[in-house]
Design a protein around this motif. Structure first.
Motif, PDB file in Angstrom:
ATOM      1  N   PHE A   1      47.210  -7.325   5.884  1.00 60.79           N
ATOM      2  CA  PHE A   1      47.902  -6.045   6.024  1.00 60.79           C
ATOM      3  C   PHE A   1      47.377  -5.334   7.259  1.00 60.79           C
ATOM      4  O   PHE A   1      46.166  -5.205   7.431  1.00 60.79           O
ATOM      5  CB  PHE A   1      47.667  -5.166   4.798  1.00 60.79           C
ATOM      6  CG  PHE A   1      48.400  -5.643   3.573  1.00 60.79           C
ATOM      7  CD1 PHE A   1      49.777  -5.545   3.484  1.00 60.79           C
ATOM      8  CD2 PHE A   1      47.700  -6.196   2.509  1.00 60.79           C
ATOM      9  CE1 PHE A   1      50.453  -5.979   2.344  1.00 60.79           C
ATOM     10  CE2 PHE A   1      48.361  -6.643   1.381  1.00 60.79           C
ATOM     11  CZ  PHE A   1      49.740  -6.535   1.307  1.00 60.79           C
TER      12      PHE A   1
ATOM     13  N   VAL B   1      43.464  -5.608   6.907  1.00 57.36           N
ATOM     14  CA  VAL B   1      42.881  -6.027   5.632  1.00 57.36           C
ATOM     15  C   VAL B   1      43.461  -7.379   5.251  1.00 57.36           C
ATOM     16  O   VAL B   1      44.685  -7.530   5.147  1.00 57.36           O
ATOM     17  CB  VAL B   1      43.211  -5.009   4.510  1.00 57.36           C
ATOM     18  CG1 VAL B   1      42.690  -5.514   3.173  1.00 57.36           C
ATOM     19  CG2 VAL B   1      42.627  -3.653   4.837  1.00 57.36           C
TER      20      VAL B   1
ATOM     21  N   ALA C   1      44.200  -9.582   2.447  1.00 59.61           N
ATOM     22  CA  ALA C   1      44.247  -9.443   0.986  1.00 59.61           C
ATOM     23  C   ALA C   1      44.008 -10.787   0.306  1.00 59.61           C
ATOM     24  O   ALA C   1      43.215 -10.879  -0.626  1.00 59.61           O
ATOM     25  CB  ALA C   1      45.588  -8.863   0.554  1.00 59.61           C
TER      26      ALA C   1
ATOM     27  N   ALA D   1      39.254  -9.837 -10.113  1.00 59.52           N
ATOM     28  CA  ALA D   1      38.800  -8.457 -10.073  1.00 59.52           C
ATOM     29  C   ALA D   1      39.873  -7.585  -9.421  1.00 59.52           C
ATOM     30  O   ALA D   1      40.728  -8.075  -8.687  1.00 59.52           O
ATOM     31  CB  ALA D   1      37.494  -8.360  -9.291  1.00 59.52           C
ATOM     32  N   SER D   2      39.778  -6.316  -9.684  1.00 60.35           N
ATOM     33  CA  SER D   2      40.724  -5.369  -9.096  1.00 60.35           C
ATOM     34  C   SER D   2      40.616  -5.405  -7.573  1.00 60.35           C
ATOM     35  O   SER D   2      39.533  -5.456  -7.025  1.00 60.35           O
ATOM     36  CB  SER D   2      40.392  -3.988  -9.651  1.00 60.35           C
ATOM     37  OG  SER D   2      41.135  -3.031  -8.990  1.00 60.35           O
ATOM     38  N   GLY D   3      41.748  -5.446  -6.892  1.00 61.00           N
ATOM     39  CA  GLY D   3      41.748  -5.438  -5.433  1.00 61.00           C
ATOM     40  C   GLY D   3      41.559  -6.803  -4.793  1.00 61.00           C
ATOM     41  O   GLY D   3      41.389  -6.908  -3.578  1.00 61.00           O
ATOM     42  N   CYS D   4      41.638  -7.881  -5.583  1.00 61.07           N
ATOM     43  CA  CYS D   4      41.392  -9.199  -5.004  1.00 61.07           C
ATOM     44  C   CYS D   4      42.683  -9.830  -4.476  1.00 61.07           C
ATOM     45  O   CYS D   4      42.660 -10.944  -3.971  1.00 61.07           O
ATOM     46  CB  CYS D   4      40.717 -10.124  -6.014  1.00 61.07           C
ATOM     47  SG  CYS D   4      41.828 -10.738  -7.285  1.00 61.07           S
ATOM     48  N   GLY D   5      43.795  -9.142  -4.590  1.00 64.08           N
ATOM     49  CA  GLY D   5      45.022  -9.654  -3.987  1.00 64.08           C
ATOM     50  C   GLY D   5      45.996 -10.276  -4.975  1.00 64.08           C
ATOM     51  O   GLY D   5      46.940 -10.959  -4.573  1.00 64.08           O
ATOM     52  N   LYS D   6      45.842 -10.000  -6.261  1.00 67.69           N
ATOM     53  CA  LYS D   6      46.740 -10.573  -7.268  1.00 67.69           C
ATOM     54  C   LYS D   6      48.171 -10.076  -7.086  1.00 67.69           C
ATOM     55  O   LYS D   6      49.112 -10.866  -7.029  1.00 67.69           O
ATOM     56  CB  LYS D   6      46.248 -10.218  -8.686  1.00 67.69           C
ATOM     57  CG  LYS D   6      44.829 -10.657  -8.984  1.00 67.69           C
ATOM     58  CD  LYS D   6      44.431 -10.384 -10.419  1.00 67.69           C
ATOM     59  CE  LYS D   6      44.381  -8.904 -10.765  1.00 67.69           C
ATOM     60  NZ  LYS D   6      43.320  -8.142 -10.076  1.00 67.69           N
ATOM     61  N   SER D   7      48.287  -8.758  -6.978  1.00 62.94           N
ATOM     62  CA  SER D   7      49.639  -8.192  -6.817  1.00 62.94           C
ATOM     63  C   SER D   7      50.258  -8.672  -5.517  1.00 62.94           C
ATOM     64  O   SER D   7      51.462  -8.966  -5.459  1.00 62.94           O
ATOM     65  CB  SER D   7      49.582  -6.663  -6.808  1.00 62.94           C
ATOM     66  OG  SER D   7      49.097  -6.194  -8.031  1.00 62.94           O
ATOM     67  N   THR D   8      49.438  -8.746  -4.487  1.00 57.91           N
ATOM     68  CA  THR D   8      49.935  -9.208  -3.194  1.00 57.91           C
ATOM     69  C   THR D   8      50.571 -10.588  -3.335  1.00 57.91           C
ATOM     70  O   THR D   8      51.672 -10.828  -2.838  1.00 57.91           O
ATOM     71  CB  THR D   8      48.777  -9.259  -2.177  1.00 57.91           C
ATOM     72  OG1 THR D   8      48.179  -7.971  -2.108  1.00 57.91           O
ATOM     73  CG2 THR D   8      49.275  -9.681  -0.813  1.00 57.91           C
TER      74      THR D   8
ATOM     75  N   ARG E   1      38.084 -10.133  -2.830  1.00 64.90           N
ATOM     76  CA  ARG E   1      38.849 -10.091  -1.596  1.00 64.90           C
ATOM     77  C   ARG E   1      38.093 -10.694  -0.423  1.00 64.90           C
ATOM     78  O   ARG E   1      36.916 -10.425  -0.276  1.00 64.90           O
ATOM     79  CB  ARG E   1      39.204  -8.631  -1.288  1.00 64.90           C
ATOM     80  CG  ARG E   1      40.489  -8.511  -0.528  1.00 64.90           C
ATOM     81  CD  ARG E   1      40.750  -7.101  -0.105  1.00 64.90           C
ATOM     82  NE  ARG E   1      39.844  -6.702   0.931  1.00 64.90           N
ATOM     83  CZ  ARG E   1      39.410  -5.460   1.096  1.00 64.90           C
ATOM     84  NH1 ARG E   1      39.781  -4.532   0.286  1.00 64.90           N
ATOM     85  NH2 ARG E   1      38.595  -5.165   2.067  1.00 64.90           N
TER      86      ARG E   1
HETATM   87  N1  LIG Z   1      50.814  -2.487   1.650  1.00 65.97           N
HETATM   88  C1  LIG Z   1      49.489  -2.599   1.853  1.00 65.97           C
HETATM   89  N2  LIG Z   1      48.936  -2.150   3.003  1.00 65.97           N
HETATM   90  C2  LIG Z   1      47.610  -2.258   3.210  1.00 65.97           C
HETATM   91  N3  LIG Z   1      46.743  -2.806   2.358  1.00 65.97           N
HETATM   92  C3  LIG Z   1      47.229  -3.267   1.193  1.00 65.97           C
HETATM   93  C4  LIG Z   1      48.621  -3.187   0.870  1.00 65.97           C
HETATM   94  N4  LIG Z   1      48.806  -3.738  -0.348  1.00 65.97           N
HETATM   95  C5  LIG Z   1      47.596  -4.125  -0.777  1.00 65.97           C
HETATM   96  N5  LIG Z   1      46.644  -3.861   0.148  1.00 65.97           N
HETATM   97  C6  LIG Z   1      45.221  -4.172   0.038  1.00 65.97           C
HETATM   98  O1  LIG Z   1      45.091  -5.539  -0.275  1.00 65.97           O
HETATM   99  C7  LIG Z   1      44.089  -5.717  -1.251  1.00 65.97           C
HETATM  100  C8  LIG Z   1      44.643  -6.428  -2.450  1.00 65.97           C
HETATM  101  O2  LIG Z   1      45.544  -5.562  -3.129  1.00 65.97           O
HETATM  102  P1  LIG Z   1      46.291  -5.991  -4.459  1.00 65.97           P
HETATM  103  O3  LIG Z   1      47.030  -7.248  -4.211  1.00 65.97           O
HETATM  104  O4  LIG Z   1      47.083  -4.836  -4.904  1.00 65.97           O
HETATM  105  O5  LIG Z   1      45.080  -6.247  -5.466  1.00 65.97           O
HETATM  106  P2  LIG Z   1      45.086  -6.476  -7.047  1.00 65.97           P
HETATM  107  O6  LIG Z   1      46.503  -6.480  -7.507  1.00 65.97           O
HETATM  108  O7  LIG Z   1      44.399  -7.763  -7.264  1.00 65.97           O
HETATM  109  O8  LIG Z   1      44.307  -5.352  -7.639  1.00 65.97           O
HETATM  110  C9  LIG Z   1      43.517  -4.350  -1.581  1.00 65.97           C
HETATM  111  O9  LIG Z   1      42.333  -4.173  -0.847  1.00 65.97           O
HETATM  112  C10 LIG Z   1      44.589  -3.409  -1.098  1.00 65.97           C
HETATM  113  O10 LIG Z   1      43.997  -2.214  -0.637  1.00 65.97           O
END
Ligand SMILES: Nc1ncnc2c1ncn2[C@@H]1O[C@H](COP(=O)(O)OP(=O)(O)O)[C@@H](O)[C@H]1O
Ligand SMILES: [Mg+2]
Lengths: 263, 259
Positions: free
Chosen positions: A15, A22, A24, A43-50, A213
């Motif tokens: 990102f 960053v 992800a 863990a939270s913030g490890c890029g699962k949603s991404t 991450r």
């Molecule tokens: N649109 C975005 N722009 C910048 N950074 C992002 C964006 N989406 C996610 N991130 C960063 O990417 C990392 C992974 O996010 P995310 O996939 O939401 O984690 P998870 O779902 O595992 O908690 C986080 O550090 C988040 O801050």
């Protein structure tokens, strides 16, 4: 053809923000077979949603690619039905309108799609709420509508991004059982994200553990706990053994994500 | 529920009491000669004047209300019919927005009054000129309110719709429009008030009917009673429109009706 439905090859996502770049997830590979339920734990913030958002086609990988039945996913892909953590129901549509939204766009006749929706509504125990608006329902009920809305659209794979994360512990367990009941012998492919080890063990055929991450695959293992899985399963030795194993793998990552040192 | 009802009754009673008190005070103060009725006639005298204007042989009041009301609604609806769809498109397309923004920014600050000379040159003083004034006074505001409302629609809902197979037009019709509607409607309510200002101003400058015209001629004749009747009619008409507006809102936003 092959029985592989989703295939992620060396996927990375960076990102770019005004402050810094960053990364992800990094060099993430995964295959999901047809009919399989795969849980991704991390863990939270490890890029699962991404990752899940890339499978849905909401965002594109920076490098690597994701294939659905051999075809690269390049735009929003309705065959990958998503269930969001905060439901994302359309507040101005009644329960039945929400559920029939996908079929309606496909041109399914009103009578037919309402018939199908009523079946679903009965199966998930929302009878009598057909014409309620989402704002009139509890969180658990809203999540059942979201689940039904996705399933009524007959996706090839159901993507779940911590769908039960916002629910209280009791409702959450009830929803897990609900999902298992609905999916039992349905052969629906599911890619399910959670940070709950219990949830992963109850639902999955396979568990993928992600590193902190930038997210990578840290470990994968087959979950051979017998089905159907009732809540009592959580008290068996086999279950506890698996849970210990997963936790030992996840713990390091959680600690490193928090930036604290052990000892 | 019960206590809320009581609260409503309570405020209705207190409100009526306040109204009666001030009207009574006004009546007494004028009757006792503290105020010259030439400058401010008593409520009873205003009512007398209103009666004369609605019944007698020069019963013009109802026609004035009808004329002003028609002008307001026509101009307002025209601006909404053009402005809302255009605003939705501008709200959802960055390109269109960038293309039209400069024009909107130039038109928007212009008060409706400043359109009067041009509109009279182009259209004379007949009805079309009134509609045009209202339209020009409202249009840019309708656009801006609609664009804002569109941009406030939760992007997650748009994503969810596309995930269920929605194409661009589907998203516009099933997600953006209903999602923006509550804010569009509250924006239009403000615009409706602007429309009234436009009409009254336009009627004061060049018209031979309507509440603005009536107030203005009354002033020329030093007929203070008629000025007050005209003003009162504006208030009442706006109040009635407000009630109608609320009903329309309830009908269009059934999902907002829940407790
Ligand atoms: N649109 C975005 N722009 C910048 N950074 C992002 C964006 N989406 C996610 N991130 C960063 O990417 C990392 C992974 O996010 P995310 O996939 O939401 O984690 P998870 O779902 O595992 O908690 C986080 O550090 C988040 O801050
Ligand atoms: Mg997440």
């Amino acid at each position: 053809m092959s029985d592989i439905l989703i295939r992620a090859d060396n996927v990375s996502k960076v990102f770019h923000s005004h402050k810094e770049d960053v990364e992800a997830i990094h060099d993430f590979s995964l295959t999901v077979k047809k009919g399989e339920i795969v849980c991704i734990v991390g863990a939270s913030g490890c890029g699962k949603s991404t990752f899940l958002n890339m499978v849905a086609g909401f965002i594109q990988p920076s490098s690597g690619r994701i294939l659905l039945e051999g075809q690269e996913i390049t735009k929003v892909e309705p065959r990958c039905g998503m269930i969001f953590q905060n439901y994302a129901l359309f507040p101005w549509m009644t329960v039945i309108e929400n559920i029939t939204f996908g079929p309606r766009l496909k041109g399914v006749q009103k009578k037919v799609r309402h018939e199908q929706a009523k079946q679903w509504i009965k199966r998930v125990g929302l009878k009598g709420f057909d014409y309620s608006y989402p704002g009139e329902l509890s969180g658990g009920m809203q999540q059942r509508v979201a689940l039904t809305r996705a399933l009524a659209n007959e996706p090839d794979v159901l993507l779940c991004d911590e769908p039960f994360g916002a629910l209280d512990a009791m409702t959450r367990q009830a929803m897990q059982q609900e999902l298992l009941r609905l999916m039992y012998k349905s052969n629906q492919t599911i890619l399910f994200i959670t940070h709950s080890i219990d949830e992963a063990l109850i639902l999955s055929d396979r568990v993928v553990i992600m590193s902190a991450r930038p997210g990578r695959v840290k470990a994968v293992f087959e979950n051979d706990l017998p089905r159907p899985r009732k809540l009592e399963l959580q008290l068996t030795d086999r279950y506890l053994e698996l849970k210990r194993k997963v936790w030992s793998l996840v713990e390091e990552e959680v600690v490193s994500a928090l930036g604290i040192r052990k000892g | 529920m019960d206590s809320k009802k009581l609260g409503l009754w309570h405020s209705a009673i207190v409100g009526s009491a306040g109204f009666i008190f001030f009207v009574g005070l006004w009546e007494v103060v004028v009757r006792l000669g503290f105020i010259d009725p030439f400058f401010l006639p008593a409520p009873s005298q205003v009512m007398e004047r209103a009666l004369a204007m609605t019944t007698g042989k020069d019963a013009v009041l109802l026609n004035d209300i009808r004329m002003s009301g028609t002008r307001v609604l026509t101009g307002f609806l025209l601006s909404a019919v053009v402005g809302v769809p255009l605003g939705l498109i501008m709200g959802t397309s960055r390109l269109v927005r960038a293309f039209l923004n400069p024009i909107v920014s130039i038109i928007r600050p212009l008060p409706a009054l400043s359109w009067i000379p041009l509109s009279m040159l182009w259209l004379g003083i007949d009805e079309q000129q009134k509609y045009a004034i209202v339209f020009m006074g409202c249009f840019a505001s309708v656009l801006v309110y609609t664009i804002d409302a569109t941009l406030k629609v939760d992007p997650l809902l748009i994503l969810a719709a596309r995930n269920l197979g929605a194409k661009r037009l589907h998203t516009l019709r099933f997600i953006v429009l209903p999602g923006a509607l509550p804010n569009i409607l509250s924006g239009l309510k403000v615009v409706l008030a602007i429309a009234w200002t436009c009409v009254i101003s336009a009627e004061m400058v060049g018209a031979n009917s309507g509440l603005g015209f009536r107030i203005w001629t009354a002033k020329e004749w030093s007929d203070t009673g008629q000025v007050l009747v005209g003003m009162l009619c504006i208030s009442l008409t706006v109040l009635v429109l407000d009630i109608i507006y609320r009903v329309i809102e309830k009908v269009l936003l059934p999902w907002k009706r829940m407790s």
